[in-house]
Design a protein around this motif. Sequence first.
Motif, mmCIF file in Angstrom:
data_model
loop_
_atom_site.group_PDB
_atom_site.id
_atom_site.type_symbol
_atom_site.label_atom_id
_atom_site.label_comp_id
_atom_site.label_asym_id
_atom_site.label_seq_id
_atom_site.Cartn_x
_atom_site.Cartn_y
_atom_site.Cartn_z
ATOM 1 N N THR A 38 0.816 -1.218 0.000
ATOM 2 C CA THR A 38 0.000 0.000 0.000
ATOM 3 C C THR A 38 0.850 1.268 0.000
ATOM 4 O OG1 THR A 38 -0.151 0.087 2.418
ATOM 5 C CG2 THR A 38 -1.866 -1.163 1.235
ATOM 6 N N ASN A 39 2.163 1.136 0.151
ATOM 7 C CA ASN A 39 3.020 2.314 0.223
ATOM 8 C C ASN A 39 3.179 2.953 -1.151
ATOM 9 O OD1 ASN A 39 4.856 4.207 1.358
ATOM 10 N ND2 ASN A 39 6.546 3.002 0.537
ATOM 11 N N ARG A 40 2.693 4.186 -1.258
ATOM 12 C CA ARG A 40 2.886 4.953 -2.479
ATOM 13 C C ARG A 40 2.741 6.434 -2.142
ATOM 14 N NH1 ARG A 40 -1.986 3.989 -6.693
ATOM 15 N NH2 ARG A 40 -0.853 5.653 -7.728
ATOM 16 N N PRO A 41 3.311 7.298 -2.966
ATOM 17 C CA PRO A 41 3.191 8.734 -2.702
ATOM 18 C C PRO A 41 1.729 9.170 -2.670
ATOM 19 C CG PRO A 41 4.872 8.320 -4.361
ATOM 20 C CD PRO A 41 4.143 7.021 -4.139
ATOM 21 N N HIS A 42 1.382 9.968 -1.655
ATOM 22 C CA HIS A 42 0.010 10.437 -1.500
ATOM 23 C C HIS A 42 -0.028 11.658 -0.594
ATOM 24 C CE1 HIS A 42 0.590 7.971 2.093
ATOM 25 N NE2 HIS A 42 -0.300 8.789 2.669
ATOM 26 N N VAL A 43 -1.163 12.351 -0.625
ATOM 27 C CA VAL A 43 -1.454 13.445 0.300
ATOM 28 C C VAL A 43 -2.654 13.012 1.128
ATOM 29 C CG1 VAL A 43 -2.181 15.851 0.544
ATOM 30 C CG2 VAL A 43 -0.626 15.203 -1.317
ATOM 31 N N THR A 44 -2.502 12.954 2.447
ATOM 32 C CA THR A 44 -3.615 12.604 3.318
ATOM 33 C C THR A 44 -4.433 13.857 3.610
ATOM 34 O OG1 THR A 44 -2.350 10.816 4.338
ATOM 35 C CG2 THR A 44 -4.275 11.612 5.550
ATOM 36 N N LEU A 45 -5.725 13.803 3.262
ATOM 37 C CA LEU A 45 -6.621 14.929 3.545
ATOM 38 C C LEU A 45 -7.124 14.895 4.980
ATOM 39 C CD1 LEU A 45 -8.828 15.119 0.325
ATOM 40 C CD2 LEU A 45 -6.876 16.556 0.928
ATOM 41 N N VAL A 46 -7.620 13.735 5.425
ATOM 42 C CA VAL A 46 -8.166 13.593 6.772
ATOM 43 C C VAL A 46 -8.051 12.147 7.240
ATOM 44 C CG1 VAL A 46 -9.874 15.469 6.603
ATOM 45 C CG2 VAL A 46 -10.532 13.149 5.991
ATOM 46 N N ILE A 47 -8.175 11.983 8.547
ATOM 47 C CA ILE A 47 -8.403 10.682 9.173
ATOM 48 C C ILE A 47 -9.763 10.816 9.850
ATOM 49 C CG2 ILE A 47 -7.632 9.052 10.930
ATOM 50 C CD1 ILE A 47 -4.782 10.194 10.490
ATOM 51 N N THR A 48 -10.656 9.891 9.526
ATOM 52 C CA THR A 48 -12.041 10.041 9.964
ATOM 53 C C THR A 48 -12.613 8.693 10.392
ATOM 54 O OG1 THR A 48 -14.231 10.834 9.288
ATOM 55 C CG2 THR A 48 -12.871 9.821 7.578
ATOM 56 N N PRO A 49 -13.591 8.714 11.302
ATOM 57 C CA PRO A 49 -14.214 7.446 11.683
ATOM 58 C C PRO A 49 -15.157 6.888 10.616
ATOM 59 C CG PRO A 49 -15.085 9.259 13.019
ATOM 60 C CD PRO A 49 -13.998 9.818 12.161
ATOM 61 N N SER A 50 -15.638 7.750 9.703
ATOM 62 C CA SER A 50 -16.602 7.289 8.699
ATOM 63 C C SER A 50 -16.423 8.049 7.391
ATOM 64 C CB SER A 50 -18.023 7.501 9.214
ATOM 65 O OG SER A 50 -18.958 7.212 8.198
ATOM 66 N N LEU A 51 -16.622 7.335 6.308
ATOM 67 C CA LEU A 51 -16.574 7.943 4.973
ATOM 68 C C LEU A 51 -17.974 8.207 4.420
ATOM 69 C CD1 LEU A 51 -13.787 5.660 3.480
ATOM 70 C CD2 LEU A 51 -13.534 8.006 4.311
ATOM 71 N N ASP A 52 -18.999 7.987 5.228
ATOM 72 C CA ASP A 52 -20.378 8.081 4.750
ATOM 73 C C ASP A 52 -20.729 9.446 4.167
ATOM 74 O OD1 ASP A 52 -20.779 5.461 5.502
ATOM 75 O OD2 ASP A 52 -21.762 5.976 7.399
ATOM 76 N N LEU A 53 -20.152 10.509 4.685
ATOM 77 C CA LEU A 53 -20.506 11.851 4.233
ATOM 78 C C LEU A 53 -19.466 12.458 3.295
ATOM 79 C CD1 LEU A 53 -21.872 13.250 7.608
ATOM 80 C CD2 LEU A 53 -23.173 12.310 5.682
ATOM 81 N N LEU A 54 -18.581 11.624 2.772
ATOM 82 C CA LEU A 54 -17.532 12.113 1.886
ATOM 83 C C LEU A 54 -18.140 12.793 0.659
ATOM 84 C CD1 LEU A 54 -14.425 12.160 1.408
ATOM 85 C CD2 LEU A 54 -14.745 10.090 0.040
ATOM 86 N N PRO A 55 -17.791 14.060 0.410
ATOM 87 C CA PRO A 55 -18.336 14.763 -0.755
ATOM 88 C C PRO A 55 -17.594 14.347 -2.031
ATOM 89 C CG PRO A 55 -16.817 16.201 0.380
ATOM 90 C CD PRO A 55 -16.909 14.929 1.201
ATOM 91 N N PRO A 56 -18.136 14.666 -3.196
ATOM 92 C CA PRO A 56 -17.402 14.434 -4.442
ATOM 93 C C PRO A 56 -16.077 15.204 -4.403
ATOM 94 C CG PRO A 56 -19.678 15.040 -4.891
ATOM 95 C CD PRO A 56 -19.453 15.264 -3.423
ATOM 96 N N LEU A 57 -15.021 14.581 -4.862
ATOM 97 C CA LEU A 57 -13.699 15.195 -4.768
ATOM 98 C C LEU A 57 -13.336 16.032 -5.987
ATOM 99 C CD1 LEU A 57 -11.795 12.234 -3.097
ATOM 100 C CD2 LEU A 57 -12.887 14.211 -2.011
ATOM 101 N N GLY A 58 -13.996 15.782 -7.100
ATOM 102 C CA GLY A 58 -13.759 16.608 -8.281
ATOM 103 C C GLY A 58 -12.349 16.522 -8.830
#
Length: 154
Positions: A38-58
């Motif tokens: 799973t190791n690859r370059p990335h930017v972490t936006l958040v750490i959250t308990p749930s992804l249920d309300l994740l908005p479209p990222l565009g």
Amino acid sequence: MRTVELLLDPGLDHAVRSLWARLHAAGARSLATHTHPTNRPHVTLVITPSLDLLPPLGLPLPVTLGPPRMLGRALVLPATGLHSLHTRVWSAVGSTNPLHDPARWTPHVTLALRATPGSDSLLGPSLSLTGHAVTARSYDPATRTVTDLPHKAP
């Protein structure tokens, strides 16, 4: 807990991996030696308990990385062009990490954890990489697995 992470286009991903290798070849700490699939370059936006309300990222979104700097004990490439998206995601899903609060968040791609002070000088002060954040994923640290996330506008 789950992360929301942005992944980079192939050219930018390759450029970051080359920096990992360059640091490693110079005898410095780098993520080049972290071999989990799973190791690859990335930017972490958040750490959250749930992804249920994740908005479209565009995605895709343009992003510029660099120049390298120390962020605590990590050597990172700061990322520009992502604050608006981050604020939208953070407001929608919340975050358990106070460092992800939009007032404190520093978008970045990590090059090395527990880096030696001065490691940033191995890469040069004018290093800058441009490309796009093209896809998104969520990492589950409990199972060490990733899930692709929808990333286009509705």
